[in-house]
Design a protein around this motif. Sequence first.
Motif, PDB file in Angstrom:
ATOM      1  N   ASN A   1      -9.482  -8.014   6.133  1.00  0.00           N
ATOM      2  CA  ASN A   1     -10.850  -7.518   6.197  1.00  0.00           C
ATOM      3  C   ASN A   1     -11.196  -6.732   4.940  1.00  0.00           C
ATOM      4  O   ASN A   1     -10.317  -6.104   4.334  1.00  0.00           O
ATOM      5  CB  ASN A   1     -11.020  -6.607   7.419  1.00  0.00           C
ATOM      6  CG  ASN A   1     -10.812  -7.368   8.702  1.00  0.00           C
ATOM      7  OD1 ASN A   1     -11.307  -8.470   8.860  1.00  0.00           O
ATOM      8  ND2 ASN A   1     -10.047  -6.795   9.611  1.00  0.00           N
TER       9      ASN A   1
ATOM     10  N   ASP B   1       0.814  -1.218   0.000  1.00  0.00           N
ATOM     11  CA  ASP B   1       0.000   0.000   0.000  1.00  0.00           C
ATOM     12  C   ASP B   1       0.844   1.263   0.000  1.00  0.00           C
ATOM     13  O   ASP B   1       0.335   2.363   0.179  1.00  0.00           O
ATOM     14  CB  ASP B   1      -0.972   0.002   1.174  1.00  0.00           C
ATOM     15  CG  ASP B   1      -0.293   0.104   2.519  1.00  0.00           C
ATOM     16  OD1 ASP B   1       0.957   0.132   2.574  1.00  0.00           O
ATOM     17  OD2 ASP B   1      -1.014   0.158   3.531  1.00  0.00           O
TER      18      ASP B   1
ATOM     19  N   GLU C   1     -12.269   0.763   0.130  1.00  0.00           N
ATOM     20  CA  GLU C   1     -11.899   1.216  -1.210  1.00  0.00           C
ATOM     21  C   GLU C   1     -12.915   0.784  -2.262  1.00  0.00           C
ATOM     22  O   GLU C   1     -12.960   1.358  -3.333  1.00  0.00           O
ATOM     23  CB  GLU C   1     -10.520   0.671  -1.589  1.00  0.00           C
ATOM     24  CG  GLU C   1      -9.412   1.250  -0.744  1.00  0.00           C
ATOM     25  CD  GLU C   1      -8.060   0.667  -1.098  1.00  0.00           C
ATOM     26  OE1 GLU C   1      -7.851   0.267  -2.254  1.00  0.00           O
ATOM     27  OE2 GLU C   1      -7.218   0.610  -0.204  1.00  0.00           O
TER      28      GLU C   1
ATOM     29  N   SER D   1     -12.070  -3.799   2.593  1.00  0.00           N
ATOM     30  CA  SER D   1     -11.628  -2.414   2.679  1.00  0.00           C
ATOM     31  C   SER D   1     -12.722  -1.470   2.206  1.00  0.00           C
ATOM     32  O   SER D   1     -13.614  -1.856   1.450  1.00  0.00           O
ATOM     33  CB  SER D   1     -10.386  -2.236   1.799  1.00  0.00           C
ATOM     34  OG  SER D   1     -10.016  -0.890   1.729  1.00  0.00           O
TER      35      SER D   1
ATOM     36  N   THR E   1      -2.569  -4.519   0.239  1.00  0.00           N
ATOM     37  CA  THR E   1      -3.929  -4.470  -0.293  1.00  0.00           C
ATOM     38  C   THR E   1      -4.111  -5.615  -1.276  1.00  0.00           C
ATOM     39  O   THR E   1      -3.174  -6.013  -1.963  1.00  0.00           O
ATOM     40  CB  THR E   1      -4.233  -3.139  -1.002  1.00  0.00           C
ATOM     41  OG1 THR E   1      -3.315  -2.968  -2.071  1.00  0.00           O
ATOM     42  CG2 THR E   1      -4.137  -1.973  -0.055  1.00  0.00           C
TER      43      THR E   1
ATOM     44  N   TYR F   1      -9.483  -5.742  -0.177  1.00  0.00           N
ATOM     45  CA  TYR F   1      -9.183  -6.133   1.192  1.00  0.00           C
ATOM     46  C   TYR F   1      -7.874  -5.447   1.590  1.00  0.00           C
ATOM     47  O   TYR F   1      -7.010  -5.208   0.734  1.00  0.00           O
ATOM     48  CB  TYR F   1      -9.036  -7.653   1.308  1.00  0.00           C
ATOM     49  CG  TYR F   1     -10.321  -8.396   1.064  1.00  0.00           C
ATOM     50  CD1 TYR F   1     -11.054  -8.906   2.125  1.00  0.00           C
ATOM     51  CD2 TYR F   1     -10.821  -8.572  -0.220  1.00  0.00           C
ATOM     52  CE1 TYR F   1     -12.245  -9.574   1.910  1.00  0.00           C
ATOM     53  CE2 TYR F   1     -12.013  -9.240  -0.439  1.00  0.00           C
ATOM     54  CZ  TYR F   1     -12.718  -9.736   0.627  1.00  0.00           C
ATOM     55  OH  TYR F   1     -13.906 -10.393   0.410  1.00  0.00           O
ATOM     56  N   SER F   2      -7.704  -5.164   2.883  1.00  0.00           N
ATOM     57  CA  SER F   2      -6.466  -4.523   3.322  1.00  0.00           C
ATOM     58  C   SER F   2      -6.026  -5.091   4.668  1.00  0.00           C
ATOM     59  O   SER F   2      -6.831  -5.568   5.451  1.00  0.00           O
ATOM     60  CB  SER F   2      -6.645  -3.012   3.417  1.00  0.00           C
ATOM     61  OG  SER F   2      -7.622  -2.710   4.382  1.00  0.00           O
ATOM     62  N   SER F   3      -4.724  -4.986   4.908  1.00  0.00           N
ATOM     63  CA  SER F   3      -4.170  -5.534   6.144  1.00  0.00           C
ATOM     64  C   SER F   3      -3.958  -4.471   7.210  1.00  0.00           C
ATOM     65  O   SER F   3      -3.862  -4.798   8.380  1.00  0.00           O
ATOM     66  CB  SER F   3      -2.822  -6.186   5.852  1.00  0.00           C
ATOM     67  OG  SER F   3      -1.861  -5.195   5.500  1.00  0.00           O
ATOM     68  N   GLY F   4      -3.849  -3.225   6.805  1.00  0.00           N
ATOM     69  CA  GLY F   4      -3.424  -2.201   7.751  1.00  0.00           C
ATOM     70  C   GLY F   4      -1.912  -2.253   7.868  1.00  0.00           C
ATOM     71  O   GLY F   4      -1.247  -3.074   7.222  1.00  0.00           O
TER      72      GLY F   4
END
Length: 176
Positions: free
Chosen positions: A81, A39, A85, A83, A45, A90-93
């Motif tokens: 989870n 990201d 967007e 995202s 992402t 999905y994104s991890s942070g």
Amino acid sequence: MSVLRRLVAAIFTATLLALVPGLPAYAHDGPVTLDVAGDGAGGVTVRAIFTKDQHPVETGVRLVLNATGEGGRTVGPLQLNPSAEGKGFYSSGPVLTPGTWEVAVTAPAPHPGKALVKVEARVAQQMPPAPPREHDATSTLTGRFGWLWWLLGAILVILVLGAIAQSRGNRAKTRT
């Protein structure tokens, strides 16, 4: 009479259609394709799409991230989870420290999928502080001449009240 029959038939049909459960929507099925990327900072992402029809995965897919970095560092397994967007993202942070990582994202059955990529994690950039705002000419004028609006409003109220009083006085003179 035929209008009444048509009306009753229409009401009956609408009621029947409302009570019958809807037909199942087209269900996406099968494996998913996972597009994995960094990201730009310490996160990952993923864009998940169904391989058959290329539609984004909306729900029902559990994505798991595992990562291995330089020096034997590891992250995961982490569940990704959805995202904000958009659909299928999905994104991890921020889970990766700066450096090069080999990231594996998997999706188990019934929607299997797997992706393995190298990601360069960096320190997150921060926004520079906003420069101080100079005084806006319109706000200065409003502050400087705000009393003028009150004065104009008071004059307008006095004129309206005077016109009402004068019209009442003229009515009283014409009646006598």
